[in-house]
Enzyme design. Structure first.
Site, PDB file in Angstrom:
ATOM      1  N   GLU A  19       0.399  -1.310   0.276  1.00 23.94           N
ATOM      2  CA  GLU A  19       0.329   0.134  -0.024  1.00 23.94           C
ATOM      3  C   GLU A  19       0.269   1.649  -0.112  1.00 23.94           C
ATOM      4  O   GLU A  19       0.365   2.036   1.038  1.00 23.94           O
ATOM      5  CB  GLU A  19      -0.863  -0.110   0.625  1.00 23.94           C
ATOM      6  CG  GLU A  19      -1.809  -1.199   1.261  1.00 23.94           C
ATOM      7  CD  GLU A  19      -2.541  -1.791   2.192  1.00 23.94           C
ATOM      8  OE1 GLU A  19      -3.198   0.195   3.869  1.00 23.94           O
ATOM      9  OE2 GLU A  19      -3.892  -2.940   2.253  1.00 23.94           O
ATOM     10  N   GLU A  50      -6.203 -10.554  -1.618  1.00 26.17           N
ATOM     11  CA  GLU A  50      -6.634 -10.577  -0.037  1.00 26.17           C
ATOM     12  C   GLU A  50      -8.432 -10.926  -0.450  1.00 26.17           C
ATOM     13  O   GLU A  50      -9.004  -9.686   0.140  1.00 26.17           O
ATOM     14  CB  GLU A  50      -6.467  -8.971   0.392  1.00 26.17           C
ATOM     15  CG  GLU A  50      -5.047  -9.676   0.616  1.00 26.17           C
ATOM     16  CD  GLU A  50      -4.263  -7.754   1.859  1.00 26.17           C
ATOM     17  OE1 GLU A  50      -5.652  -7.090   2.164  1.00 26.17           O
ATOM     18  OE2 GLU A  50      -3.458  -7.492   1.266  1.00 26.17           O
ATOM     19  N   ASN A  83       1.998  -4.926  -2.969  1.00 30.38           N
ATOM     20  CA  ASN A  83       0.720  -5.451  -3.768  1.00 30.38           C
ATOM     21  C   ASN A  83       0.168  -4.580  -2.937  1.00 30.38           C
ATOM     22  O   ASN A  83       0.459  -3.002  -1.749  1.00 30.38           O
ATOM     23  CB  ASN A  83       0.412  -6.487  -1.462  1.00 30.38           C
ATOM     24  CG  ASN A  83      -0.891  -7.206  -1.275  1.00 30.38           C
ATOM     25  OD1 ASN A  83      -1.101  -7.332  -2.286  1.00 30.38           O
ATOM     26  ND2 ASN A  83      -0.994  -6.686  -0.100  1.00 30.38           N
ATOM     27  N   ASP A  87     -12.004 -10.455  -0.142  1.00 30.64           N
ATOM     28  CA  ASP A  87     -14.300 -11.371   0.262  1.00 30.64           C
ATOM     29  C   ASP A  87     -14.057  -9.932  -0.890  1.00 30.64           C
ATOM     30  O   ASP A  87     -14.047  -8.890  -1.056  1.00 30.64           O
ATOM     31  CB  ASP A  87     -12.984 -10.243   1.866  1.00 30.64           C
ATOM     32  CG  ASP A  87     -12.400  -9.472   2.599  1.00 30.64           C
ATOM     33  OD1 ASP A  87     -12.353  -8.535   1.712  1.00 30.64           O
ATOM     34  OD2 ASP A  87     -11.865  -9.516   3.591  1.00 30.64           O
ATOM     35  N   HIS A 105     -10.395  -5.762  -1.558  1.00 27.40           N
ATOM     36  CA  HIS A 105     -11.855  -6.168  -0.304  1.00 27.40           C
ATOM     37  C   HIS A 105     -12.649  -5.853  -1.309  1.00 27.40           C
ATOM     38  O   HIS A 105     -12.895  -4.269  -1.689  1.00 27.40           O
ATOM     39  CB  HIS A 105     -11.109  -5.908   1.026  1.00 27.40           C
ATOM     40  CG  HIS A 105      -9.716  -6.139   1.340  1.00 27.40           C
ATOM     41  ND1 HIS A 105     -10.096  -7.418   2.063  1.00 27.40           N
ATOM     42  CD2 HIS A 105      -8.322  -5.853   1.560  1.00 27.40           C
ATOM     43  CE1 HIS A 105      -8.926  -7.058   2.941  1.00 27.40           C
ATOM     44  NE2 HIS A 105      -7.701  -6.913   1.697  1.00 27.40           N
TER      45      HIS A 105
HETATM   46  C1  XIL Z   1      -6.119  -6.504   8.648  1.00 22.34           C
HETATM   47  C2  XIL Z   1      -6.335  -7.362   9.212  1.00 22.34           C
HETATM   48  O1  XIL Z   1      -7.012  -8.254   8.785  1.00 22.34           O
HETATM   49  C3  XIL Z   1      -7.387  -7.140  10.469  1.00 22.34           C
HETATM   50  O2  XIL Z   1      -7.879  -8.384  11.174  1.00 22.34           O
HETATM   51  C4  XIL Z   1      -6.005  -6.703  10.734  1.00 22.34           C
HETATM   52  O3  XIL Z   1      -7.101  -5.947  12.133  1.00 22.34           O
HETATM   53  C5  XIL Z   1      -6.037  -5.279   9.902  1.00 22.34           C
HETATM   54  O4  XIL Z   1      -5.086  -5.916   9.088  1.00 22.34           O
HETATM   55  N1  XIL Z   1      -4.527  -4.580   3.836  1.00 22.34           N
HETATM   56  C6  XIL Z   1      -3.846  -5.299   4.279  1.00 22.34           C
HETATM   57  C7  XIL Z   1      -4.304  -6.642   5.189  1.00 22.34           C
HETATM   58  O5  XIL Z   1      -2.689  -5.442   3.345  1.00 22.34           O
HETATM   59  O6  XIL Z   1      -3.194  -6.686   6.015  1.00 22.34           O
HETATM   60  C8  XIL Z   1      -4.664  -5.778   6.112  1.00 22.34           C
HETATM   61  O7  XIL Z   1      -5.093  -6.990   7.428  1.00 22.34           O
HETATM   62  C9  XIL Z   1      -6.396  -5.462   5.505  1.00 22.34           C
HETATM   63  C10 XIL Z   1      -5.907  -4.810   4.743  1.00 22.34           C
END
Ligand code: XIL
Length: 750
Positions: free
Chosen positions: A169, A276, A210, A278, A246
């Site tokens: 990020e 990631e 990422n 979802d 996400h």
């Molecule tokens: C999130 C986790 O899922 C949580 O449990 C934690 O509190 C915060 O981080 N982008 C990312 C991940 O790269 O590491 C993050 O994960 C979600 C957003």
């Protein structure tokens, strides 16, 4: 297309495969009947293995204590990413003291069950320990800290963790660098350094950048692409790019744009991982939400199955029992493929079906990737989603009314003393909700021809049909055959017009790109014929909107929604004249009949692109003679400031020129000075006159332009009054990315 690795294996599985195929999606499958953790059909990983795709989940050690979690994870997944336990604050809680106890358990678990591990994340701006965040670092110290961290962590897992998210990020959504601790202290080089150190610590590890909201083409993924490409050119060891995904079930995803993005990264040698995934749903959503969610998972799996470059499909968690979503996004949840009892949701079945097709040779999918028509010469206007039917000024973008299309070749703003205004729109479900703010001393509404009165017109195009909705100041929209409802109300003083346009044919406008225009008309009862003197639009043109022409575009933005790859309409761009002779100055008579436009959109403010003409204003004209492009700028500015260290922060004019497929060149002239040096191979020169109120410039083109020919173009007027740059005014809307060759418009010789 992805090659099947072991076609024979599939034969062995065929009975299971085809049995599964008849076991079609949602209705027939009654997941509620299954026992917790009992999943239908072939395990995802045994299918995905055959197309060389890792299928993974984010995991924490505490989850592994849940027997059902373990069971399902082992059965269906071939890869894990530590959801948190490899982050900086976990592995180096005190300076120099590393704690791998949790992370080791995850890696051991993975090894026991033959799973691949992706380490996450070495450099990030969140979940860093206090000591790191609270120290005032020098560049040397912080660089040492980061080097030690990366080398220790990657070194600890050398040969055991195959993939790493090295940098997470690093960019903002508009493509600029995120101002993290790393960036502030180390500068943008931290990214390059991180990759080099990780590579030194484990030369066999596969290293990833990422980020989120980077799956499709757009300013953020453009920035990632550009930056990684530049690093690769320098030989920095980067092997792939992860896009988090996400997503939200209610917003469609831009399949073609995602596909094209995967391809462009592949063209520079980078693999893509879906890292990631979802797809969160509103708590109030029912079956329809589950089906939308399944579509998202399915589309992503199709892309993963189609592109060999996509070799990891990781969901951010395993089941809805444990997920970061409910605590991070209020009112949302149920984002994963399995419900909280580890039963298959429609998403699971949809993903499984795609995989079955892929291993049985029934995979006919091919993404559309031809975005060649997407070259827009005017960036679409943006409408943002609103939380309710009322317009929240914070949530809309305001754009100025800019070009007086009644005034022929001179389309300058009439000046705030005549008439001025701005407009903004957002949407709520299927309603476009907008506002016009108007400033006008004299309001005329008694002209016998309705259009000659002070009014606002909104132009909308859907496919072949278009509508012109007019509201005379003080009155509602005149009724017309619009398939929906349009209502408007004016404030008592005629300064504010609020409107709502409801579309019958849509449930939700998200992701749509509409043909659009809007105009503000002004009659002050002082012209010879008693008619209007201005009709101001946010686009240049010939006032033929009423004939369905010259519409712009309005994009209904929303998370992960992408602008239509094909322009919905092609708004007119700018014109320049053939000059009879080379102009000798900005006041030369050759300029008298040349097209003239305002500097109008302040691209430094992405919430309100209008500006106050008491601060600065200006206009520009361009013409050609022979191979030379000539231009003049008129500039009115109350304070001229040229004392900033960075020259772009000073009062200046920037000209962006790109002929054909050649590189774009940005020419900058700080007020009072010539053009700054560039590596442009041909001639260029700028001269200021009259204390910075007039500029004339000349740029040599590499070939003479013919009538009707265009160049890619932009021009900007920057204003700093001593406290940082306040405005950078362009003739078109955009996000101030022209310096990267993006968001250019066109200028055509006529
Ligand atoms: C999130 C986790 O899922 C949580 O449990 C934690 O509190 C915060 O981080 N982008 C990312 C991940 O790269 O590491 C993050 O994960 C979600 C957003």
């Amino acid at each position: 297309m992805r090659k099947l690795l072991f076609p024979s294996l599939c034969l062995a599985l065929l009975s299971a495969c085809s049995a599964e195929q008849s076991n079609q999606p949602t209705q027939d499958t009654t997941p509620a009947m299954a026992k917790p953790g009992e999943l239908p059909g072939m395990p995802l990983k045994s299918l995905a293995d055959q197309i060389n795709l890792a299928i993974g989940a984010a995991v924490e050690t505490r989850h592994l204590e849940d027997p059902l979690f373990r069971q399902v994870l082992i059965r269906d997944f071939s890869q894990i990413t530590p959801e948190n336990e490899m982050k900086f604050s976990y592995v180096q809680p005190q300076r120099g003291q590393f704690d791998f106890s949790k992370a080791d358990q995850l890696v051991e678990f993975a090894e026991e069950h033959d799973m691949v591990v992706k380490g996450h994340a070495l450099v990030w701006h969140i979940q860093n320990p206090k000591w790191l965040e609270e120290t005032e670092w020098t560049k040397e110290e912080l660089s040492e800290v980061l080097e030690q961290h990366i080398k220790t962590v990657v070194g600890h897992y050398k040969g055991r963790v195959a993939y790493w998210d090295v940098v997470n990020e690093a960019f903002n959504d508009n493509g600029t660098f995120r101002e993290t601790l790393w960036y502030q202290v180390l500068g943008e080089e931290y990214i390059e350094m991180a990759f080099r150190w990780a590579h030194e610590a484990d030369p066999d590890a596969v290293l990833f950048y990422n980020d989120y909201s980077t799956e499709a083409m757009g300013p953020k993924s453009n920035a990632v692409y550009r930056h990684l490409k530049a690093l690769l050119d320098k030989g920095v060891p980067i092997h792939g790019v992860g896009t988090q995904l996400h997503l939200m079930s209610e917003y469609p995803i831009g399949e073609a744009s995602i596909a094209r993005n995967i391809e462009r990264f592949s063209e520079i040698g980078l693999d893509t991982h879906f890292t990631e995934i979802d797809v969160r749903m509103r708590d109030s959503e029912g079956q329809a939400g589950l089906n939308d969610q399944a579509k998202h998972y399915e589309t992503l799996m199709k892309l993963a199955a189609y592109y060999p470059e996509v070799d990891m499909y990781t969901t951010w968690g395993l089941s809805d029992k444990y997920s970061w979503v409910p605590s991070w996004f209020e009112g949302y949840g149920r984002a994963l493929m399995l419900d909280k009892d580890y039963r298959a949701k429609p998403a699971y079945i949809a993903v499984q079906d795609v995989l079955v097709d892929a291993v049985t040779g029934n995979f006919g999918y091919e993404p559309i990737t031809d975005l060649s028509n997407a070259k827009r010469h005017v960036t679409p206007f943006n409408a943002k989603p609103l939380l309710s039917e009322s317009l929240n000024a914070e949530a809309v973008v305001y754009y100025p009314f800019v070009y007086n299309q009644l005034n022929g070749k001179d389309q300058r703003l009439p000046g705030s003393e005549t008439v001025s205004g701005k407009w903004g729109v957002g949407y709520y479900k299927n309603k476009l909700i907008g506002q016009v703010i108007r400033s006008d001393e004299t309001t005329v509404t008694n002209h016998s021809l309705v259009h000659e009165n002070d009014n606002v017109e909104v132009f909308i195009r859907l496919g072949e049909q278009y509508w012109q909705l007019r509201s005379i100041v003080g009155q509602d929209f005149a009724p017309l055959g619009f398939p929906g409802k349009a209502t408007g109300t004016w404030s008592e003083d005629g300064k504010v017009f609020d409107f709502a346009i409801e579309f019958d044919d849509f449930e939700d406008l998200v992701g749509e790109t509409l043909g659009f225009n809007i105009a503000l008309s002004d009659n002050d009862n002082d012209t010879d014929d008693g008619n209007r003197k201005a009709q101001l639009y946010p686009l240049t043109g010939n006032n033929v909107g009423w004939q369905g022409e010259e519409f712009g575009e309005l994009f209904m933005n929303g998370q992960n929604a992408v602008v239509s790859p094909n322009p919905i309409s092609t708004p007119p761009t700018f014109s320049m004249s053939q000059l009879n002779e080379a102009p000798s100055s900005a006041k030369d008579s050759v300029w008298e009949n040349a097209y003239r436009y305002s500097f109008a959109f302040n691209q430094l403010n992405q919430r309100d692109m209008s500006f106050d003409d008491a601060d600065v204003s200006g206009s520009w004209q361009v013409g050609v003679h022979g191979k030379w492009l000539y231009g003049v700028v008129e500039r009115q500015d109350d304070v001229t400031f040229t004392g900033a260290e960075q020259s772009y922060e000073n009062d200046n004019v920037e000209v962006f020129v790109q002929q054909g497929d050649k590189d774009m060149t940005q020419f900058r002239t700080v007020v009072g000075e010539g053009f700054e040096p560039t590596n442009y191979a041909l001639g260029y020169e700028a001269q200021w006159h009259k204390e910075g109120t007039q500029l004339m410039f000349a740029i040599e083109l590499d070939s003479e332009l013919k009538d009707g020919e265009s160049i890619q173009w932009n021009i900007a007027l920057s204003d700093n009054d001593g406290e940082g740059r306040k405005y950078q005014l362009y003739p078109v809307p955009g996000s101030n990315m022209s310096y990267l060759g993006e968001e250019l418009t066109r200028i055509t010789l006529r």
